[in-house]
Design a protein around this motif. Structure first.
Motif, PDB file in Angstrom:
ATOM      1  N   THR A 306      47.957  28.880  87.591  1.00  0.00           N
ATOM      2  CA  THR A 306      48.752  30.085  87.594  1.00  0.00           C
ATOM      3  C   THR A 306      47.821  30.510  89.045  1.00  0.00           C
ATOM      4  O   THR A 306      49.635  30.772  90.508  1.00  0.00           O
ATOM      5  N   ASN A 307      46.794  31.077  89.411  1.00  0.00           N
ATOM      6  CA  ASN A 307      46.206  32.210  90.380  1.00  0.00           C
ATOM      7  C   ASN A 307      46.308  31.459  91.494  1.00  0.00           C
ATOM      8  O   ASN A 307      46.569  31.684  92.714  1.00  0.00           O
ATOM      9  N   TYR A 308      46.275  29.728  91.628  1.00  0.00           N
ATOM     10  CA  TYR A 308      45.895  29.480  92.816  1.00  0.00           C
ATOM     11  C   TYR A 308      47.611  28.987  93.385  1.00  0.00           C
ATOM     12  O   TYR A 308      47.492  29.465  94.546  1.00  0.00           O
ATOM     13  N   LEU A 309      48.721  29.306  92.406  1.00  0.00           N
ATOM     14  CA  LEU A 309      49.617  29.152  92.657  1.00  0.00           C
ATOM     15  C   LEU A 309      50.581  29.843  93.266  1.00  0.00           C
ATOM     16  O   LEU A 309      51.363  29.966  94.693  1.00  0.00           O
ATOM     17  N   LEU A 313      52.100  31.776  96.887  1.00  0.00           N
ATOM     18  CA  LEU A 313      53.793  33.023  96.975  1.00  0.00           C
ATOM     19  C   LEU A 313      52.937  34.567  98.266  1.00  0.00           C
ATOM     20  O   LEU A 313      53.910  35.003  98.474  1.00  0.00           O
ATOM     21  N   LEU A 314      52.111  34.561  97.902  1.00  0.00           N
ATOM     22  CA  LEU A 314      51.863  36.156  98.007  1.00  0.00           C
ATOM     23  C   LEU A 314      51.024  36.367  99.190  1.00  0.00           C
ATOM     24  O   LEU A 314      52.009  37.199  99.892  1.00  0.00           O
ATOM     25  N   VAL A 315      50.438  35.017  99.559  1.00  0.00           N
ATOM     26  CA  VAL A 315      50.518  35.073 101.207  1.00  0.00           C
ATOM     27  C   VAL A 315      51.361  34.547 102.192  1.00  0.00           C
ATOM     28  O   VAL A 315      51.466  35.600 103.031  1.00  0.00           O
ATOM     29  N   ALA A 337      43.097  38.961 101.070  1.00  0.00           N
ATOM     30  CA  ALA A 337      42.771  37.635 100.274  1.00  0.00           C
ATOM     31  C   ALA A 337      42.335  38.486  98.803  1.00  0.00           C
ATOM     32  O   ALA A 337      42.209  39.106  97.899  1.00  0.00           O
ATOM     33  N   GLY A 338      41.145  39.840  99.686  1.00  0.00           N
ATOM     34  CA  GLY A 338      40.596  41.246  99.004  1.00  0.00           C
ATOM     35  C   GLY A 338      41.565  41.940  97.544  1.00  0.00           C
ATOM     36  O   GLY A 338      41.646  41.733  96.723  1.00  0.00           O
ATOM     37  N   ALA A 339      43.157  41.373  98.606  1.00  0.00           N
ATOM     38  CA  ALA A 339      43.743  42.818  97.571  1.00  0.00           C
ATOM     39  C   ALA A 339      44.426  41.325  96.680  1.00  0.00           C
ATOM     40  O   ALA A 339      45.324  41.886  95.785  1.00  0.00           O
ATOM     41  N   ILE A 340      45.084  40.305  97.433  1.00  0.00           N
ATOM     42  CA  ILE A 340      44.964  39.286  96.461  1.00  0.00           C
ATOM     43  C   ILE A 340      44.569  39.008  95.123  1.00  0.00           C
ATOM     44  O   ILE A 340      44.903  38.331  94.185  1.00  0.00           O
TER      45      ILE A 340
END
Length: 380
Positions: A306-309, A313-315, A337-340
């Motif tokens: 889930t986090n990989y996918l 999207l977030l980036v 990256a730190g925020a995500i």
């Protein structure tokens, strides 16, 4: 990257009385994902019982099978490293960047770690399925096909994604290897990994690490992963010495030849460095730092797919919608990256308090077993 890898999941139908179907593991059974090694006492926390008995610390699921926490921590750590390594590439739609995302530090440690974990999870799930259904390899084939479908969807967003390669290599290498004895699987891994390093990595290295992870399960190494400090410490020191030696040789070759092209020594050093990090984490998990490491990395690792996918999207949203210069500024890339990862850690922690696994992991499990599994935790 995928969780459980990834494949360390119970049958959603729950325990059955199906006779055990032993596979050619040539030795004592590995830690079955569905079968605790020791029954916890009637009272008391199962993790406390595990620590006092010297057993691997695990998180018991409602199905009764233990979950090896060390694998979740390793998976969560690799997930973090992969995002830092890939964030600029994702933001630039897969195009190359001038500076390496992690500077002089090799940025691709997460890929070999995840590949190893995928092989481990695959064999754990095979052992579980063999105890429950008459055709366990069909379960694994459905799992790989579902992963391929997920990867083909993901590749539309980011051409550099790894899931499709994992699914294809899994079907071509991992699944056929289940008919081989464990010594043959280990031998193939020992042959493929050096060959891949000579060739610069790629799918051949993924195949070799898949087989290595599978062999570790079939030889019972994973059964001991959370019990020993001396083993990971000695192996980590050996890897560190090998890394230093390989880098020293590579530096000499660069000076003499005047080239910066990847070589066997540089690829070997990178792979050994990944081994150093794995062993260091395993050692630290045997210290008082364990609760902190588990709190930080385990939620991310349990929901790695889930986090990989969602990271992709977030980036893309941060880069193309918000206009953040992630692909051009290394500082912005680090901060993003730190925020995500912080947002994903918070979401994963809160989600897992109510649900058994991540939403994509749940769908993947549904496709694997062709039966809708429960998602919410049982209320007590």
């Amino acid at each position: 990257m995928p969780r459980d890898d990834l494949p360390q999941e119970p049958d959603p139908k729950g325990p059955t009385s199906h006779p055990r179907h032993r596979l050619p593991h040539d030795g004592p059974a590995a830690v079955s994902p569905d079968r605790p090694q020791t029954a916890p006492p009637a009272s008391g926390h199962p993790q406390t019982a595990a620590l006092s008995s010297g057993q691997p610390q695990t998180a018991a699921l409602s199905s009764g099978r233990p979950r090896v926490i060390a694998l979740d921590v390793l998976r969560g750590f690799a997930l973090c490293e992969i995002l830092f390594a890939n964030i600029q590439l994702i933001a630039n739609d897969g195009t190359a960047v001038v500076a390496q995302p992690m500077g002089d530090w090799d940025p691709w440690l997460g890929v070999p770690i995840f590949s190893l974990l995928f092989g481990i999870g695959f064999s754990l799930l095979l052992d579980s399925a063999a105890n429950r259904v008459p055709r366990p390899r069909l379960i694994l084939l459905r799992r790989l096909l579902a992963l391929l479908a997920i990867g083909l969807g993901h590749i539309l967003l980011w051409p550099g994604e790894i899931l499709t390669s994992y699914a294809v290599v899994g079907m071509l290498v991992l699944l056929p290897s289940t008919w081989l004895p464990r010594w043959a699987v280990a031998g193939l891994a020992a042959a493929l990994i050096p060959a891949a390093l000579i060739g610069g990595g790629g799918p051949l290295l993924i195949a070799g690490l898949f087989l290595l992870g599978s062999a570790l399960v079939r030889y019972g190494v994973i059964e001991q992963i959370d019990r020993s400090t001396r083993g990971p410490l000695l192996l980590g020191l050996l890897f560190a010495a090998g890394t230093a030696s390989a880098r020293w040789v590579h530096a000499g070759m660069q000076t003499g030849a005047g080239t910066t092209q990847p070589s066997f020594t540089s690829s070997l050093a990178d792979l050994l460095l990944a081994g150093v990090y794995v062993c260091a984490l395993l050692v630290l998990l045997r210290t008082p730092l364990r609760p902190a490491l588990q709190a930080v990395f385990a939620p991310l690792g349990r929901m790695a797919l889930t986090n990989y996918l969602t990271a992709t999207l977030l980036v893309l949203a941060a880069s193309h919608i918000l206009g953040l210069p992630i692909g051009q500024s290394l500082t912005t890339a680090y901060l993003a990256a730190g925020a995500i990862l912080t947002a994903q850690w918070l979401f994963s922690t809160l989600w897992l308090r109510r649900y058994r696994q991540g939403p994509i992991e749940w769908l993947w499990r549904w496709a694997t077993w062709a039966n809708r599994p429960p998602l919410s935790r049982a209320r007590t």
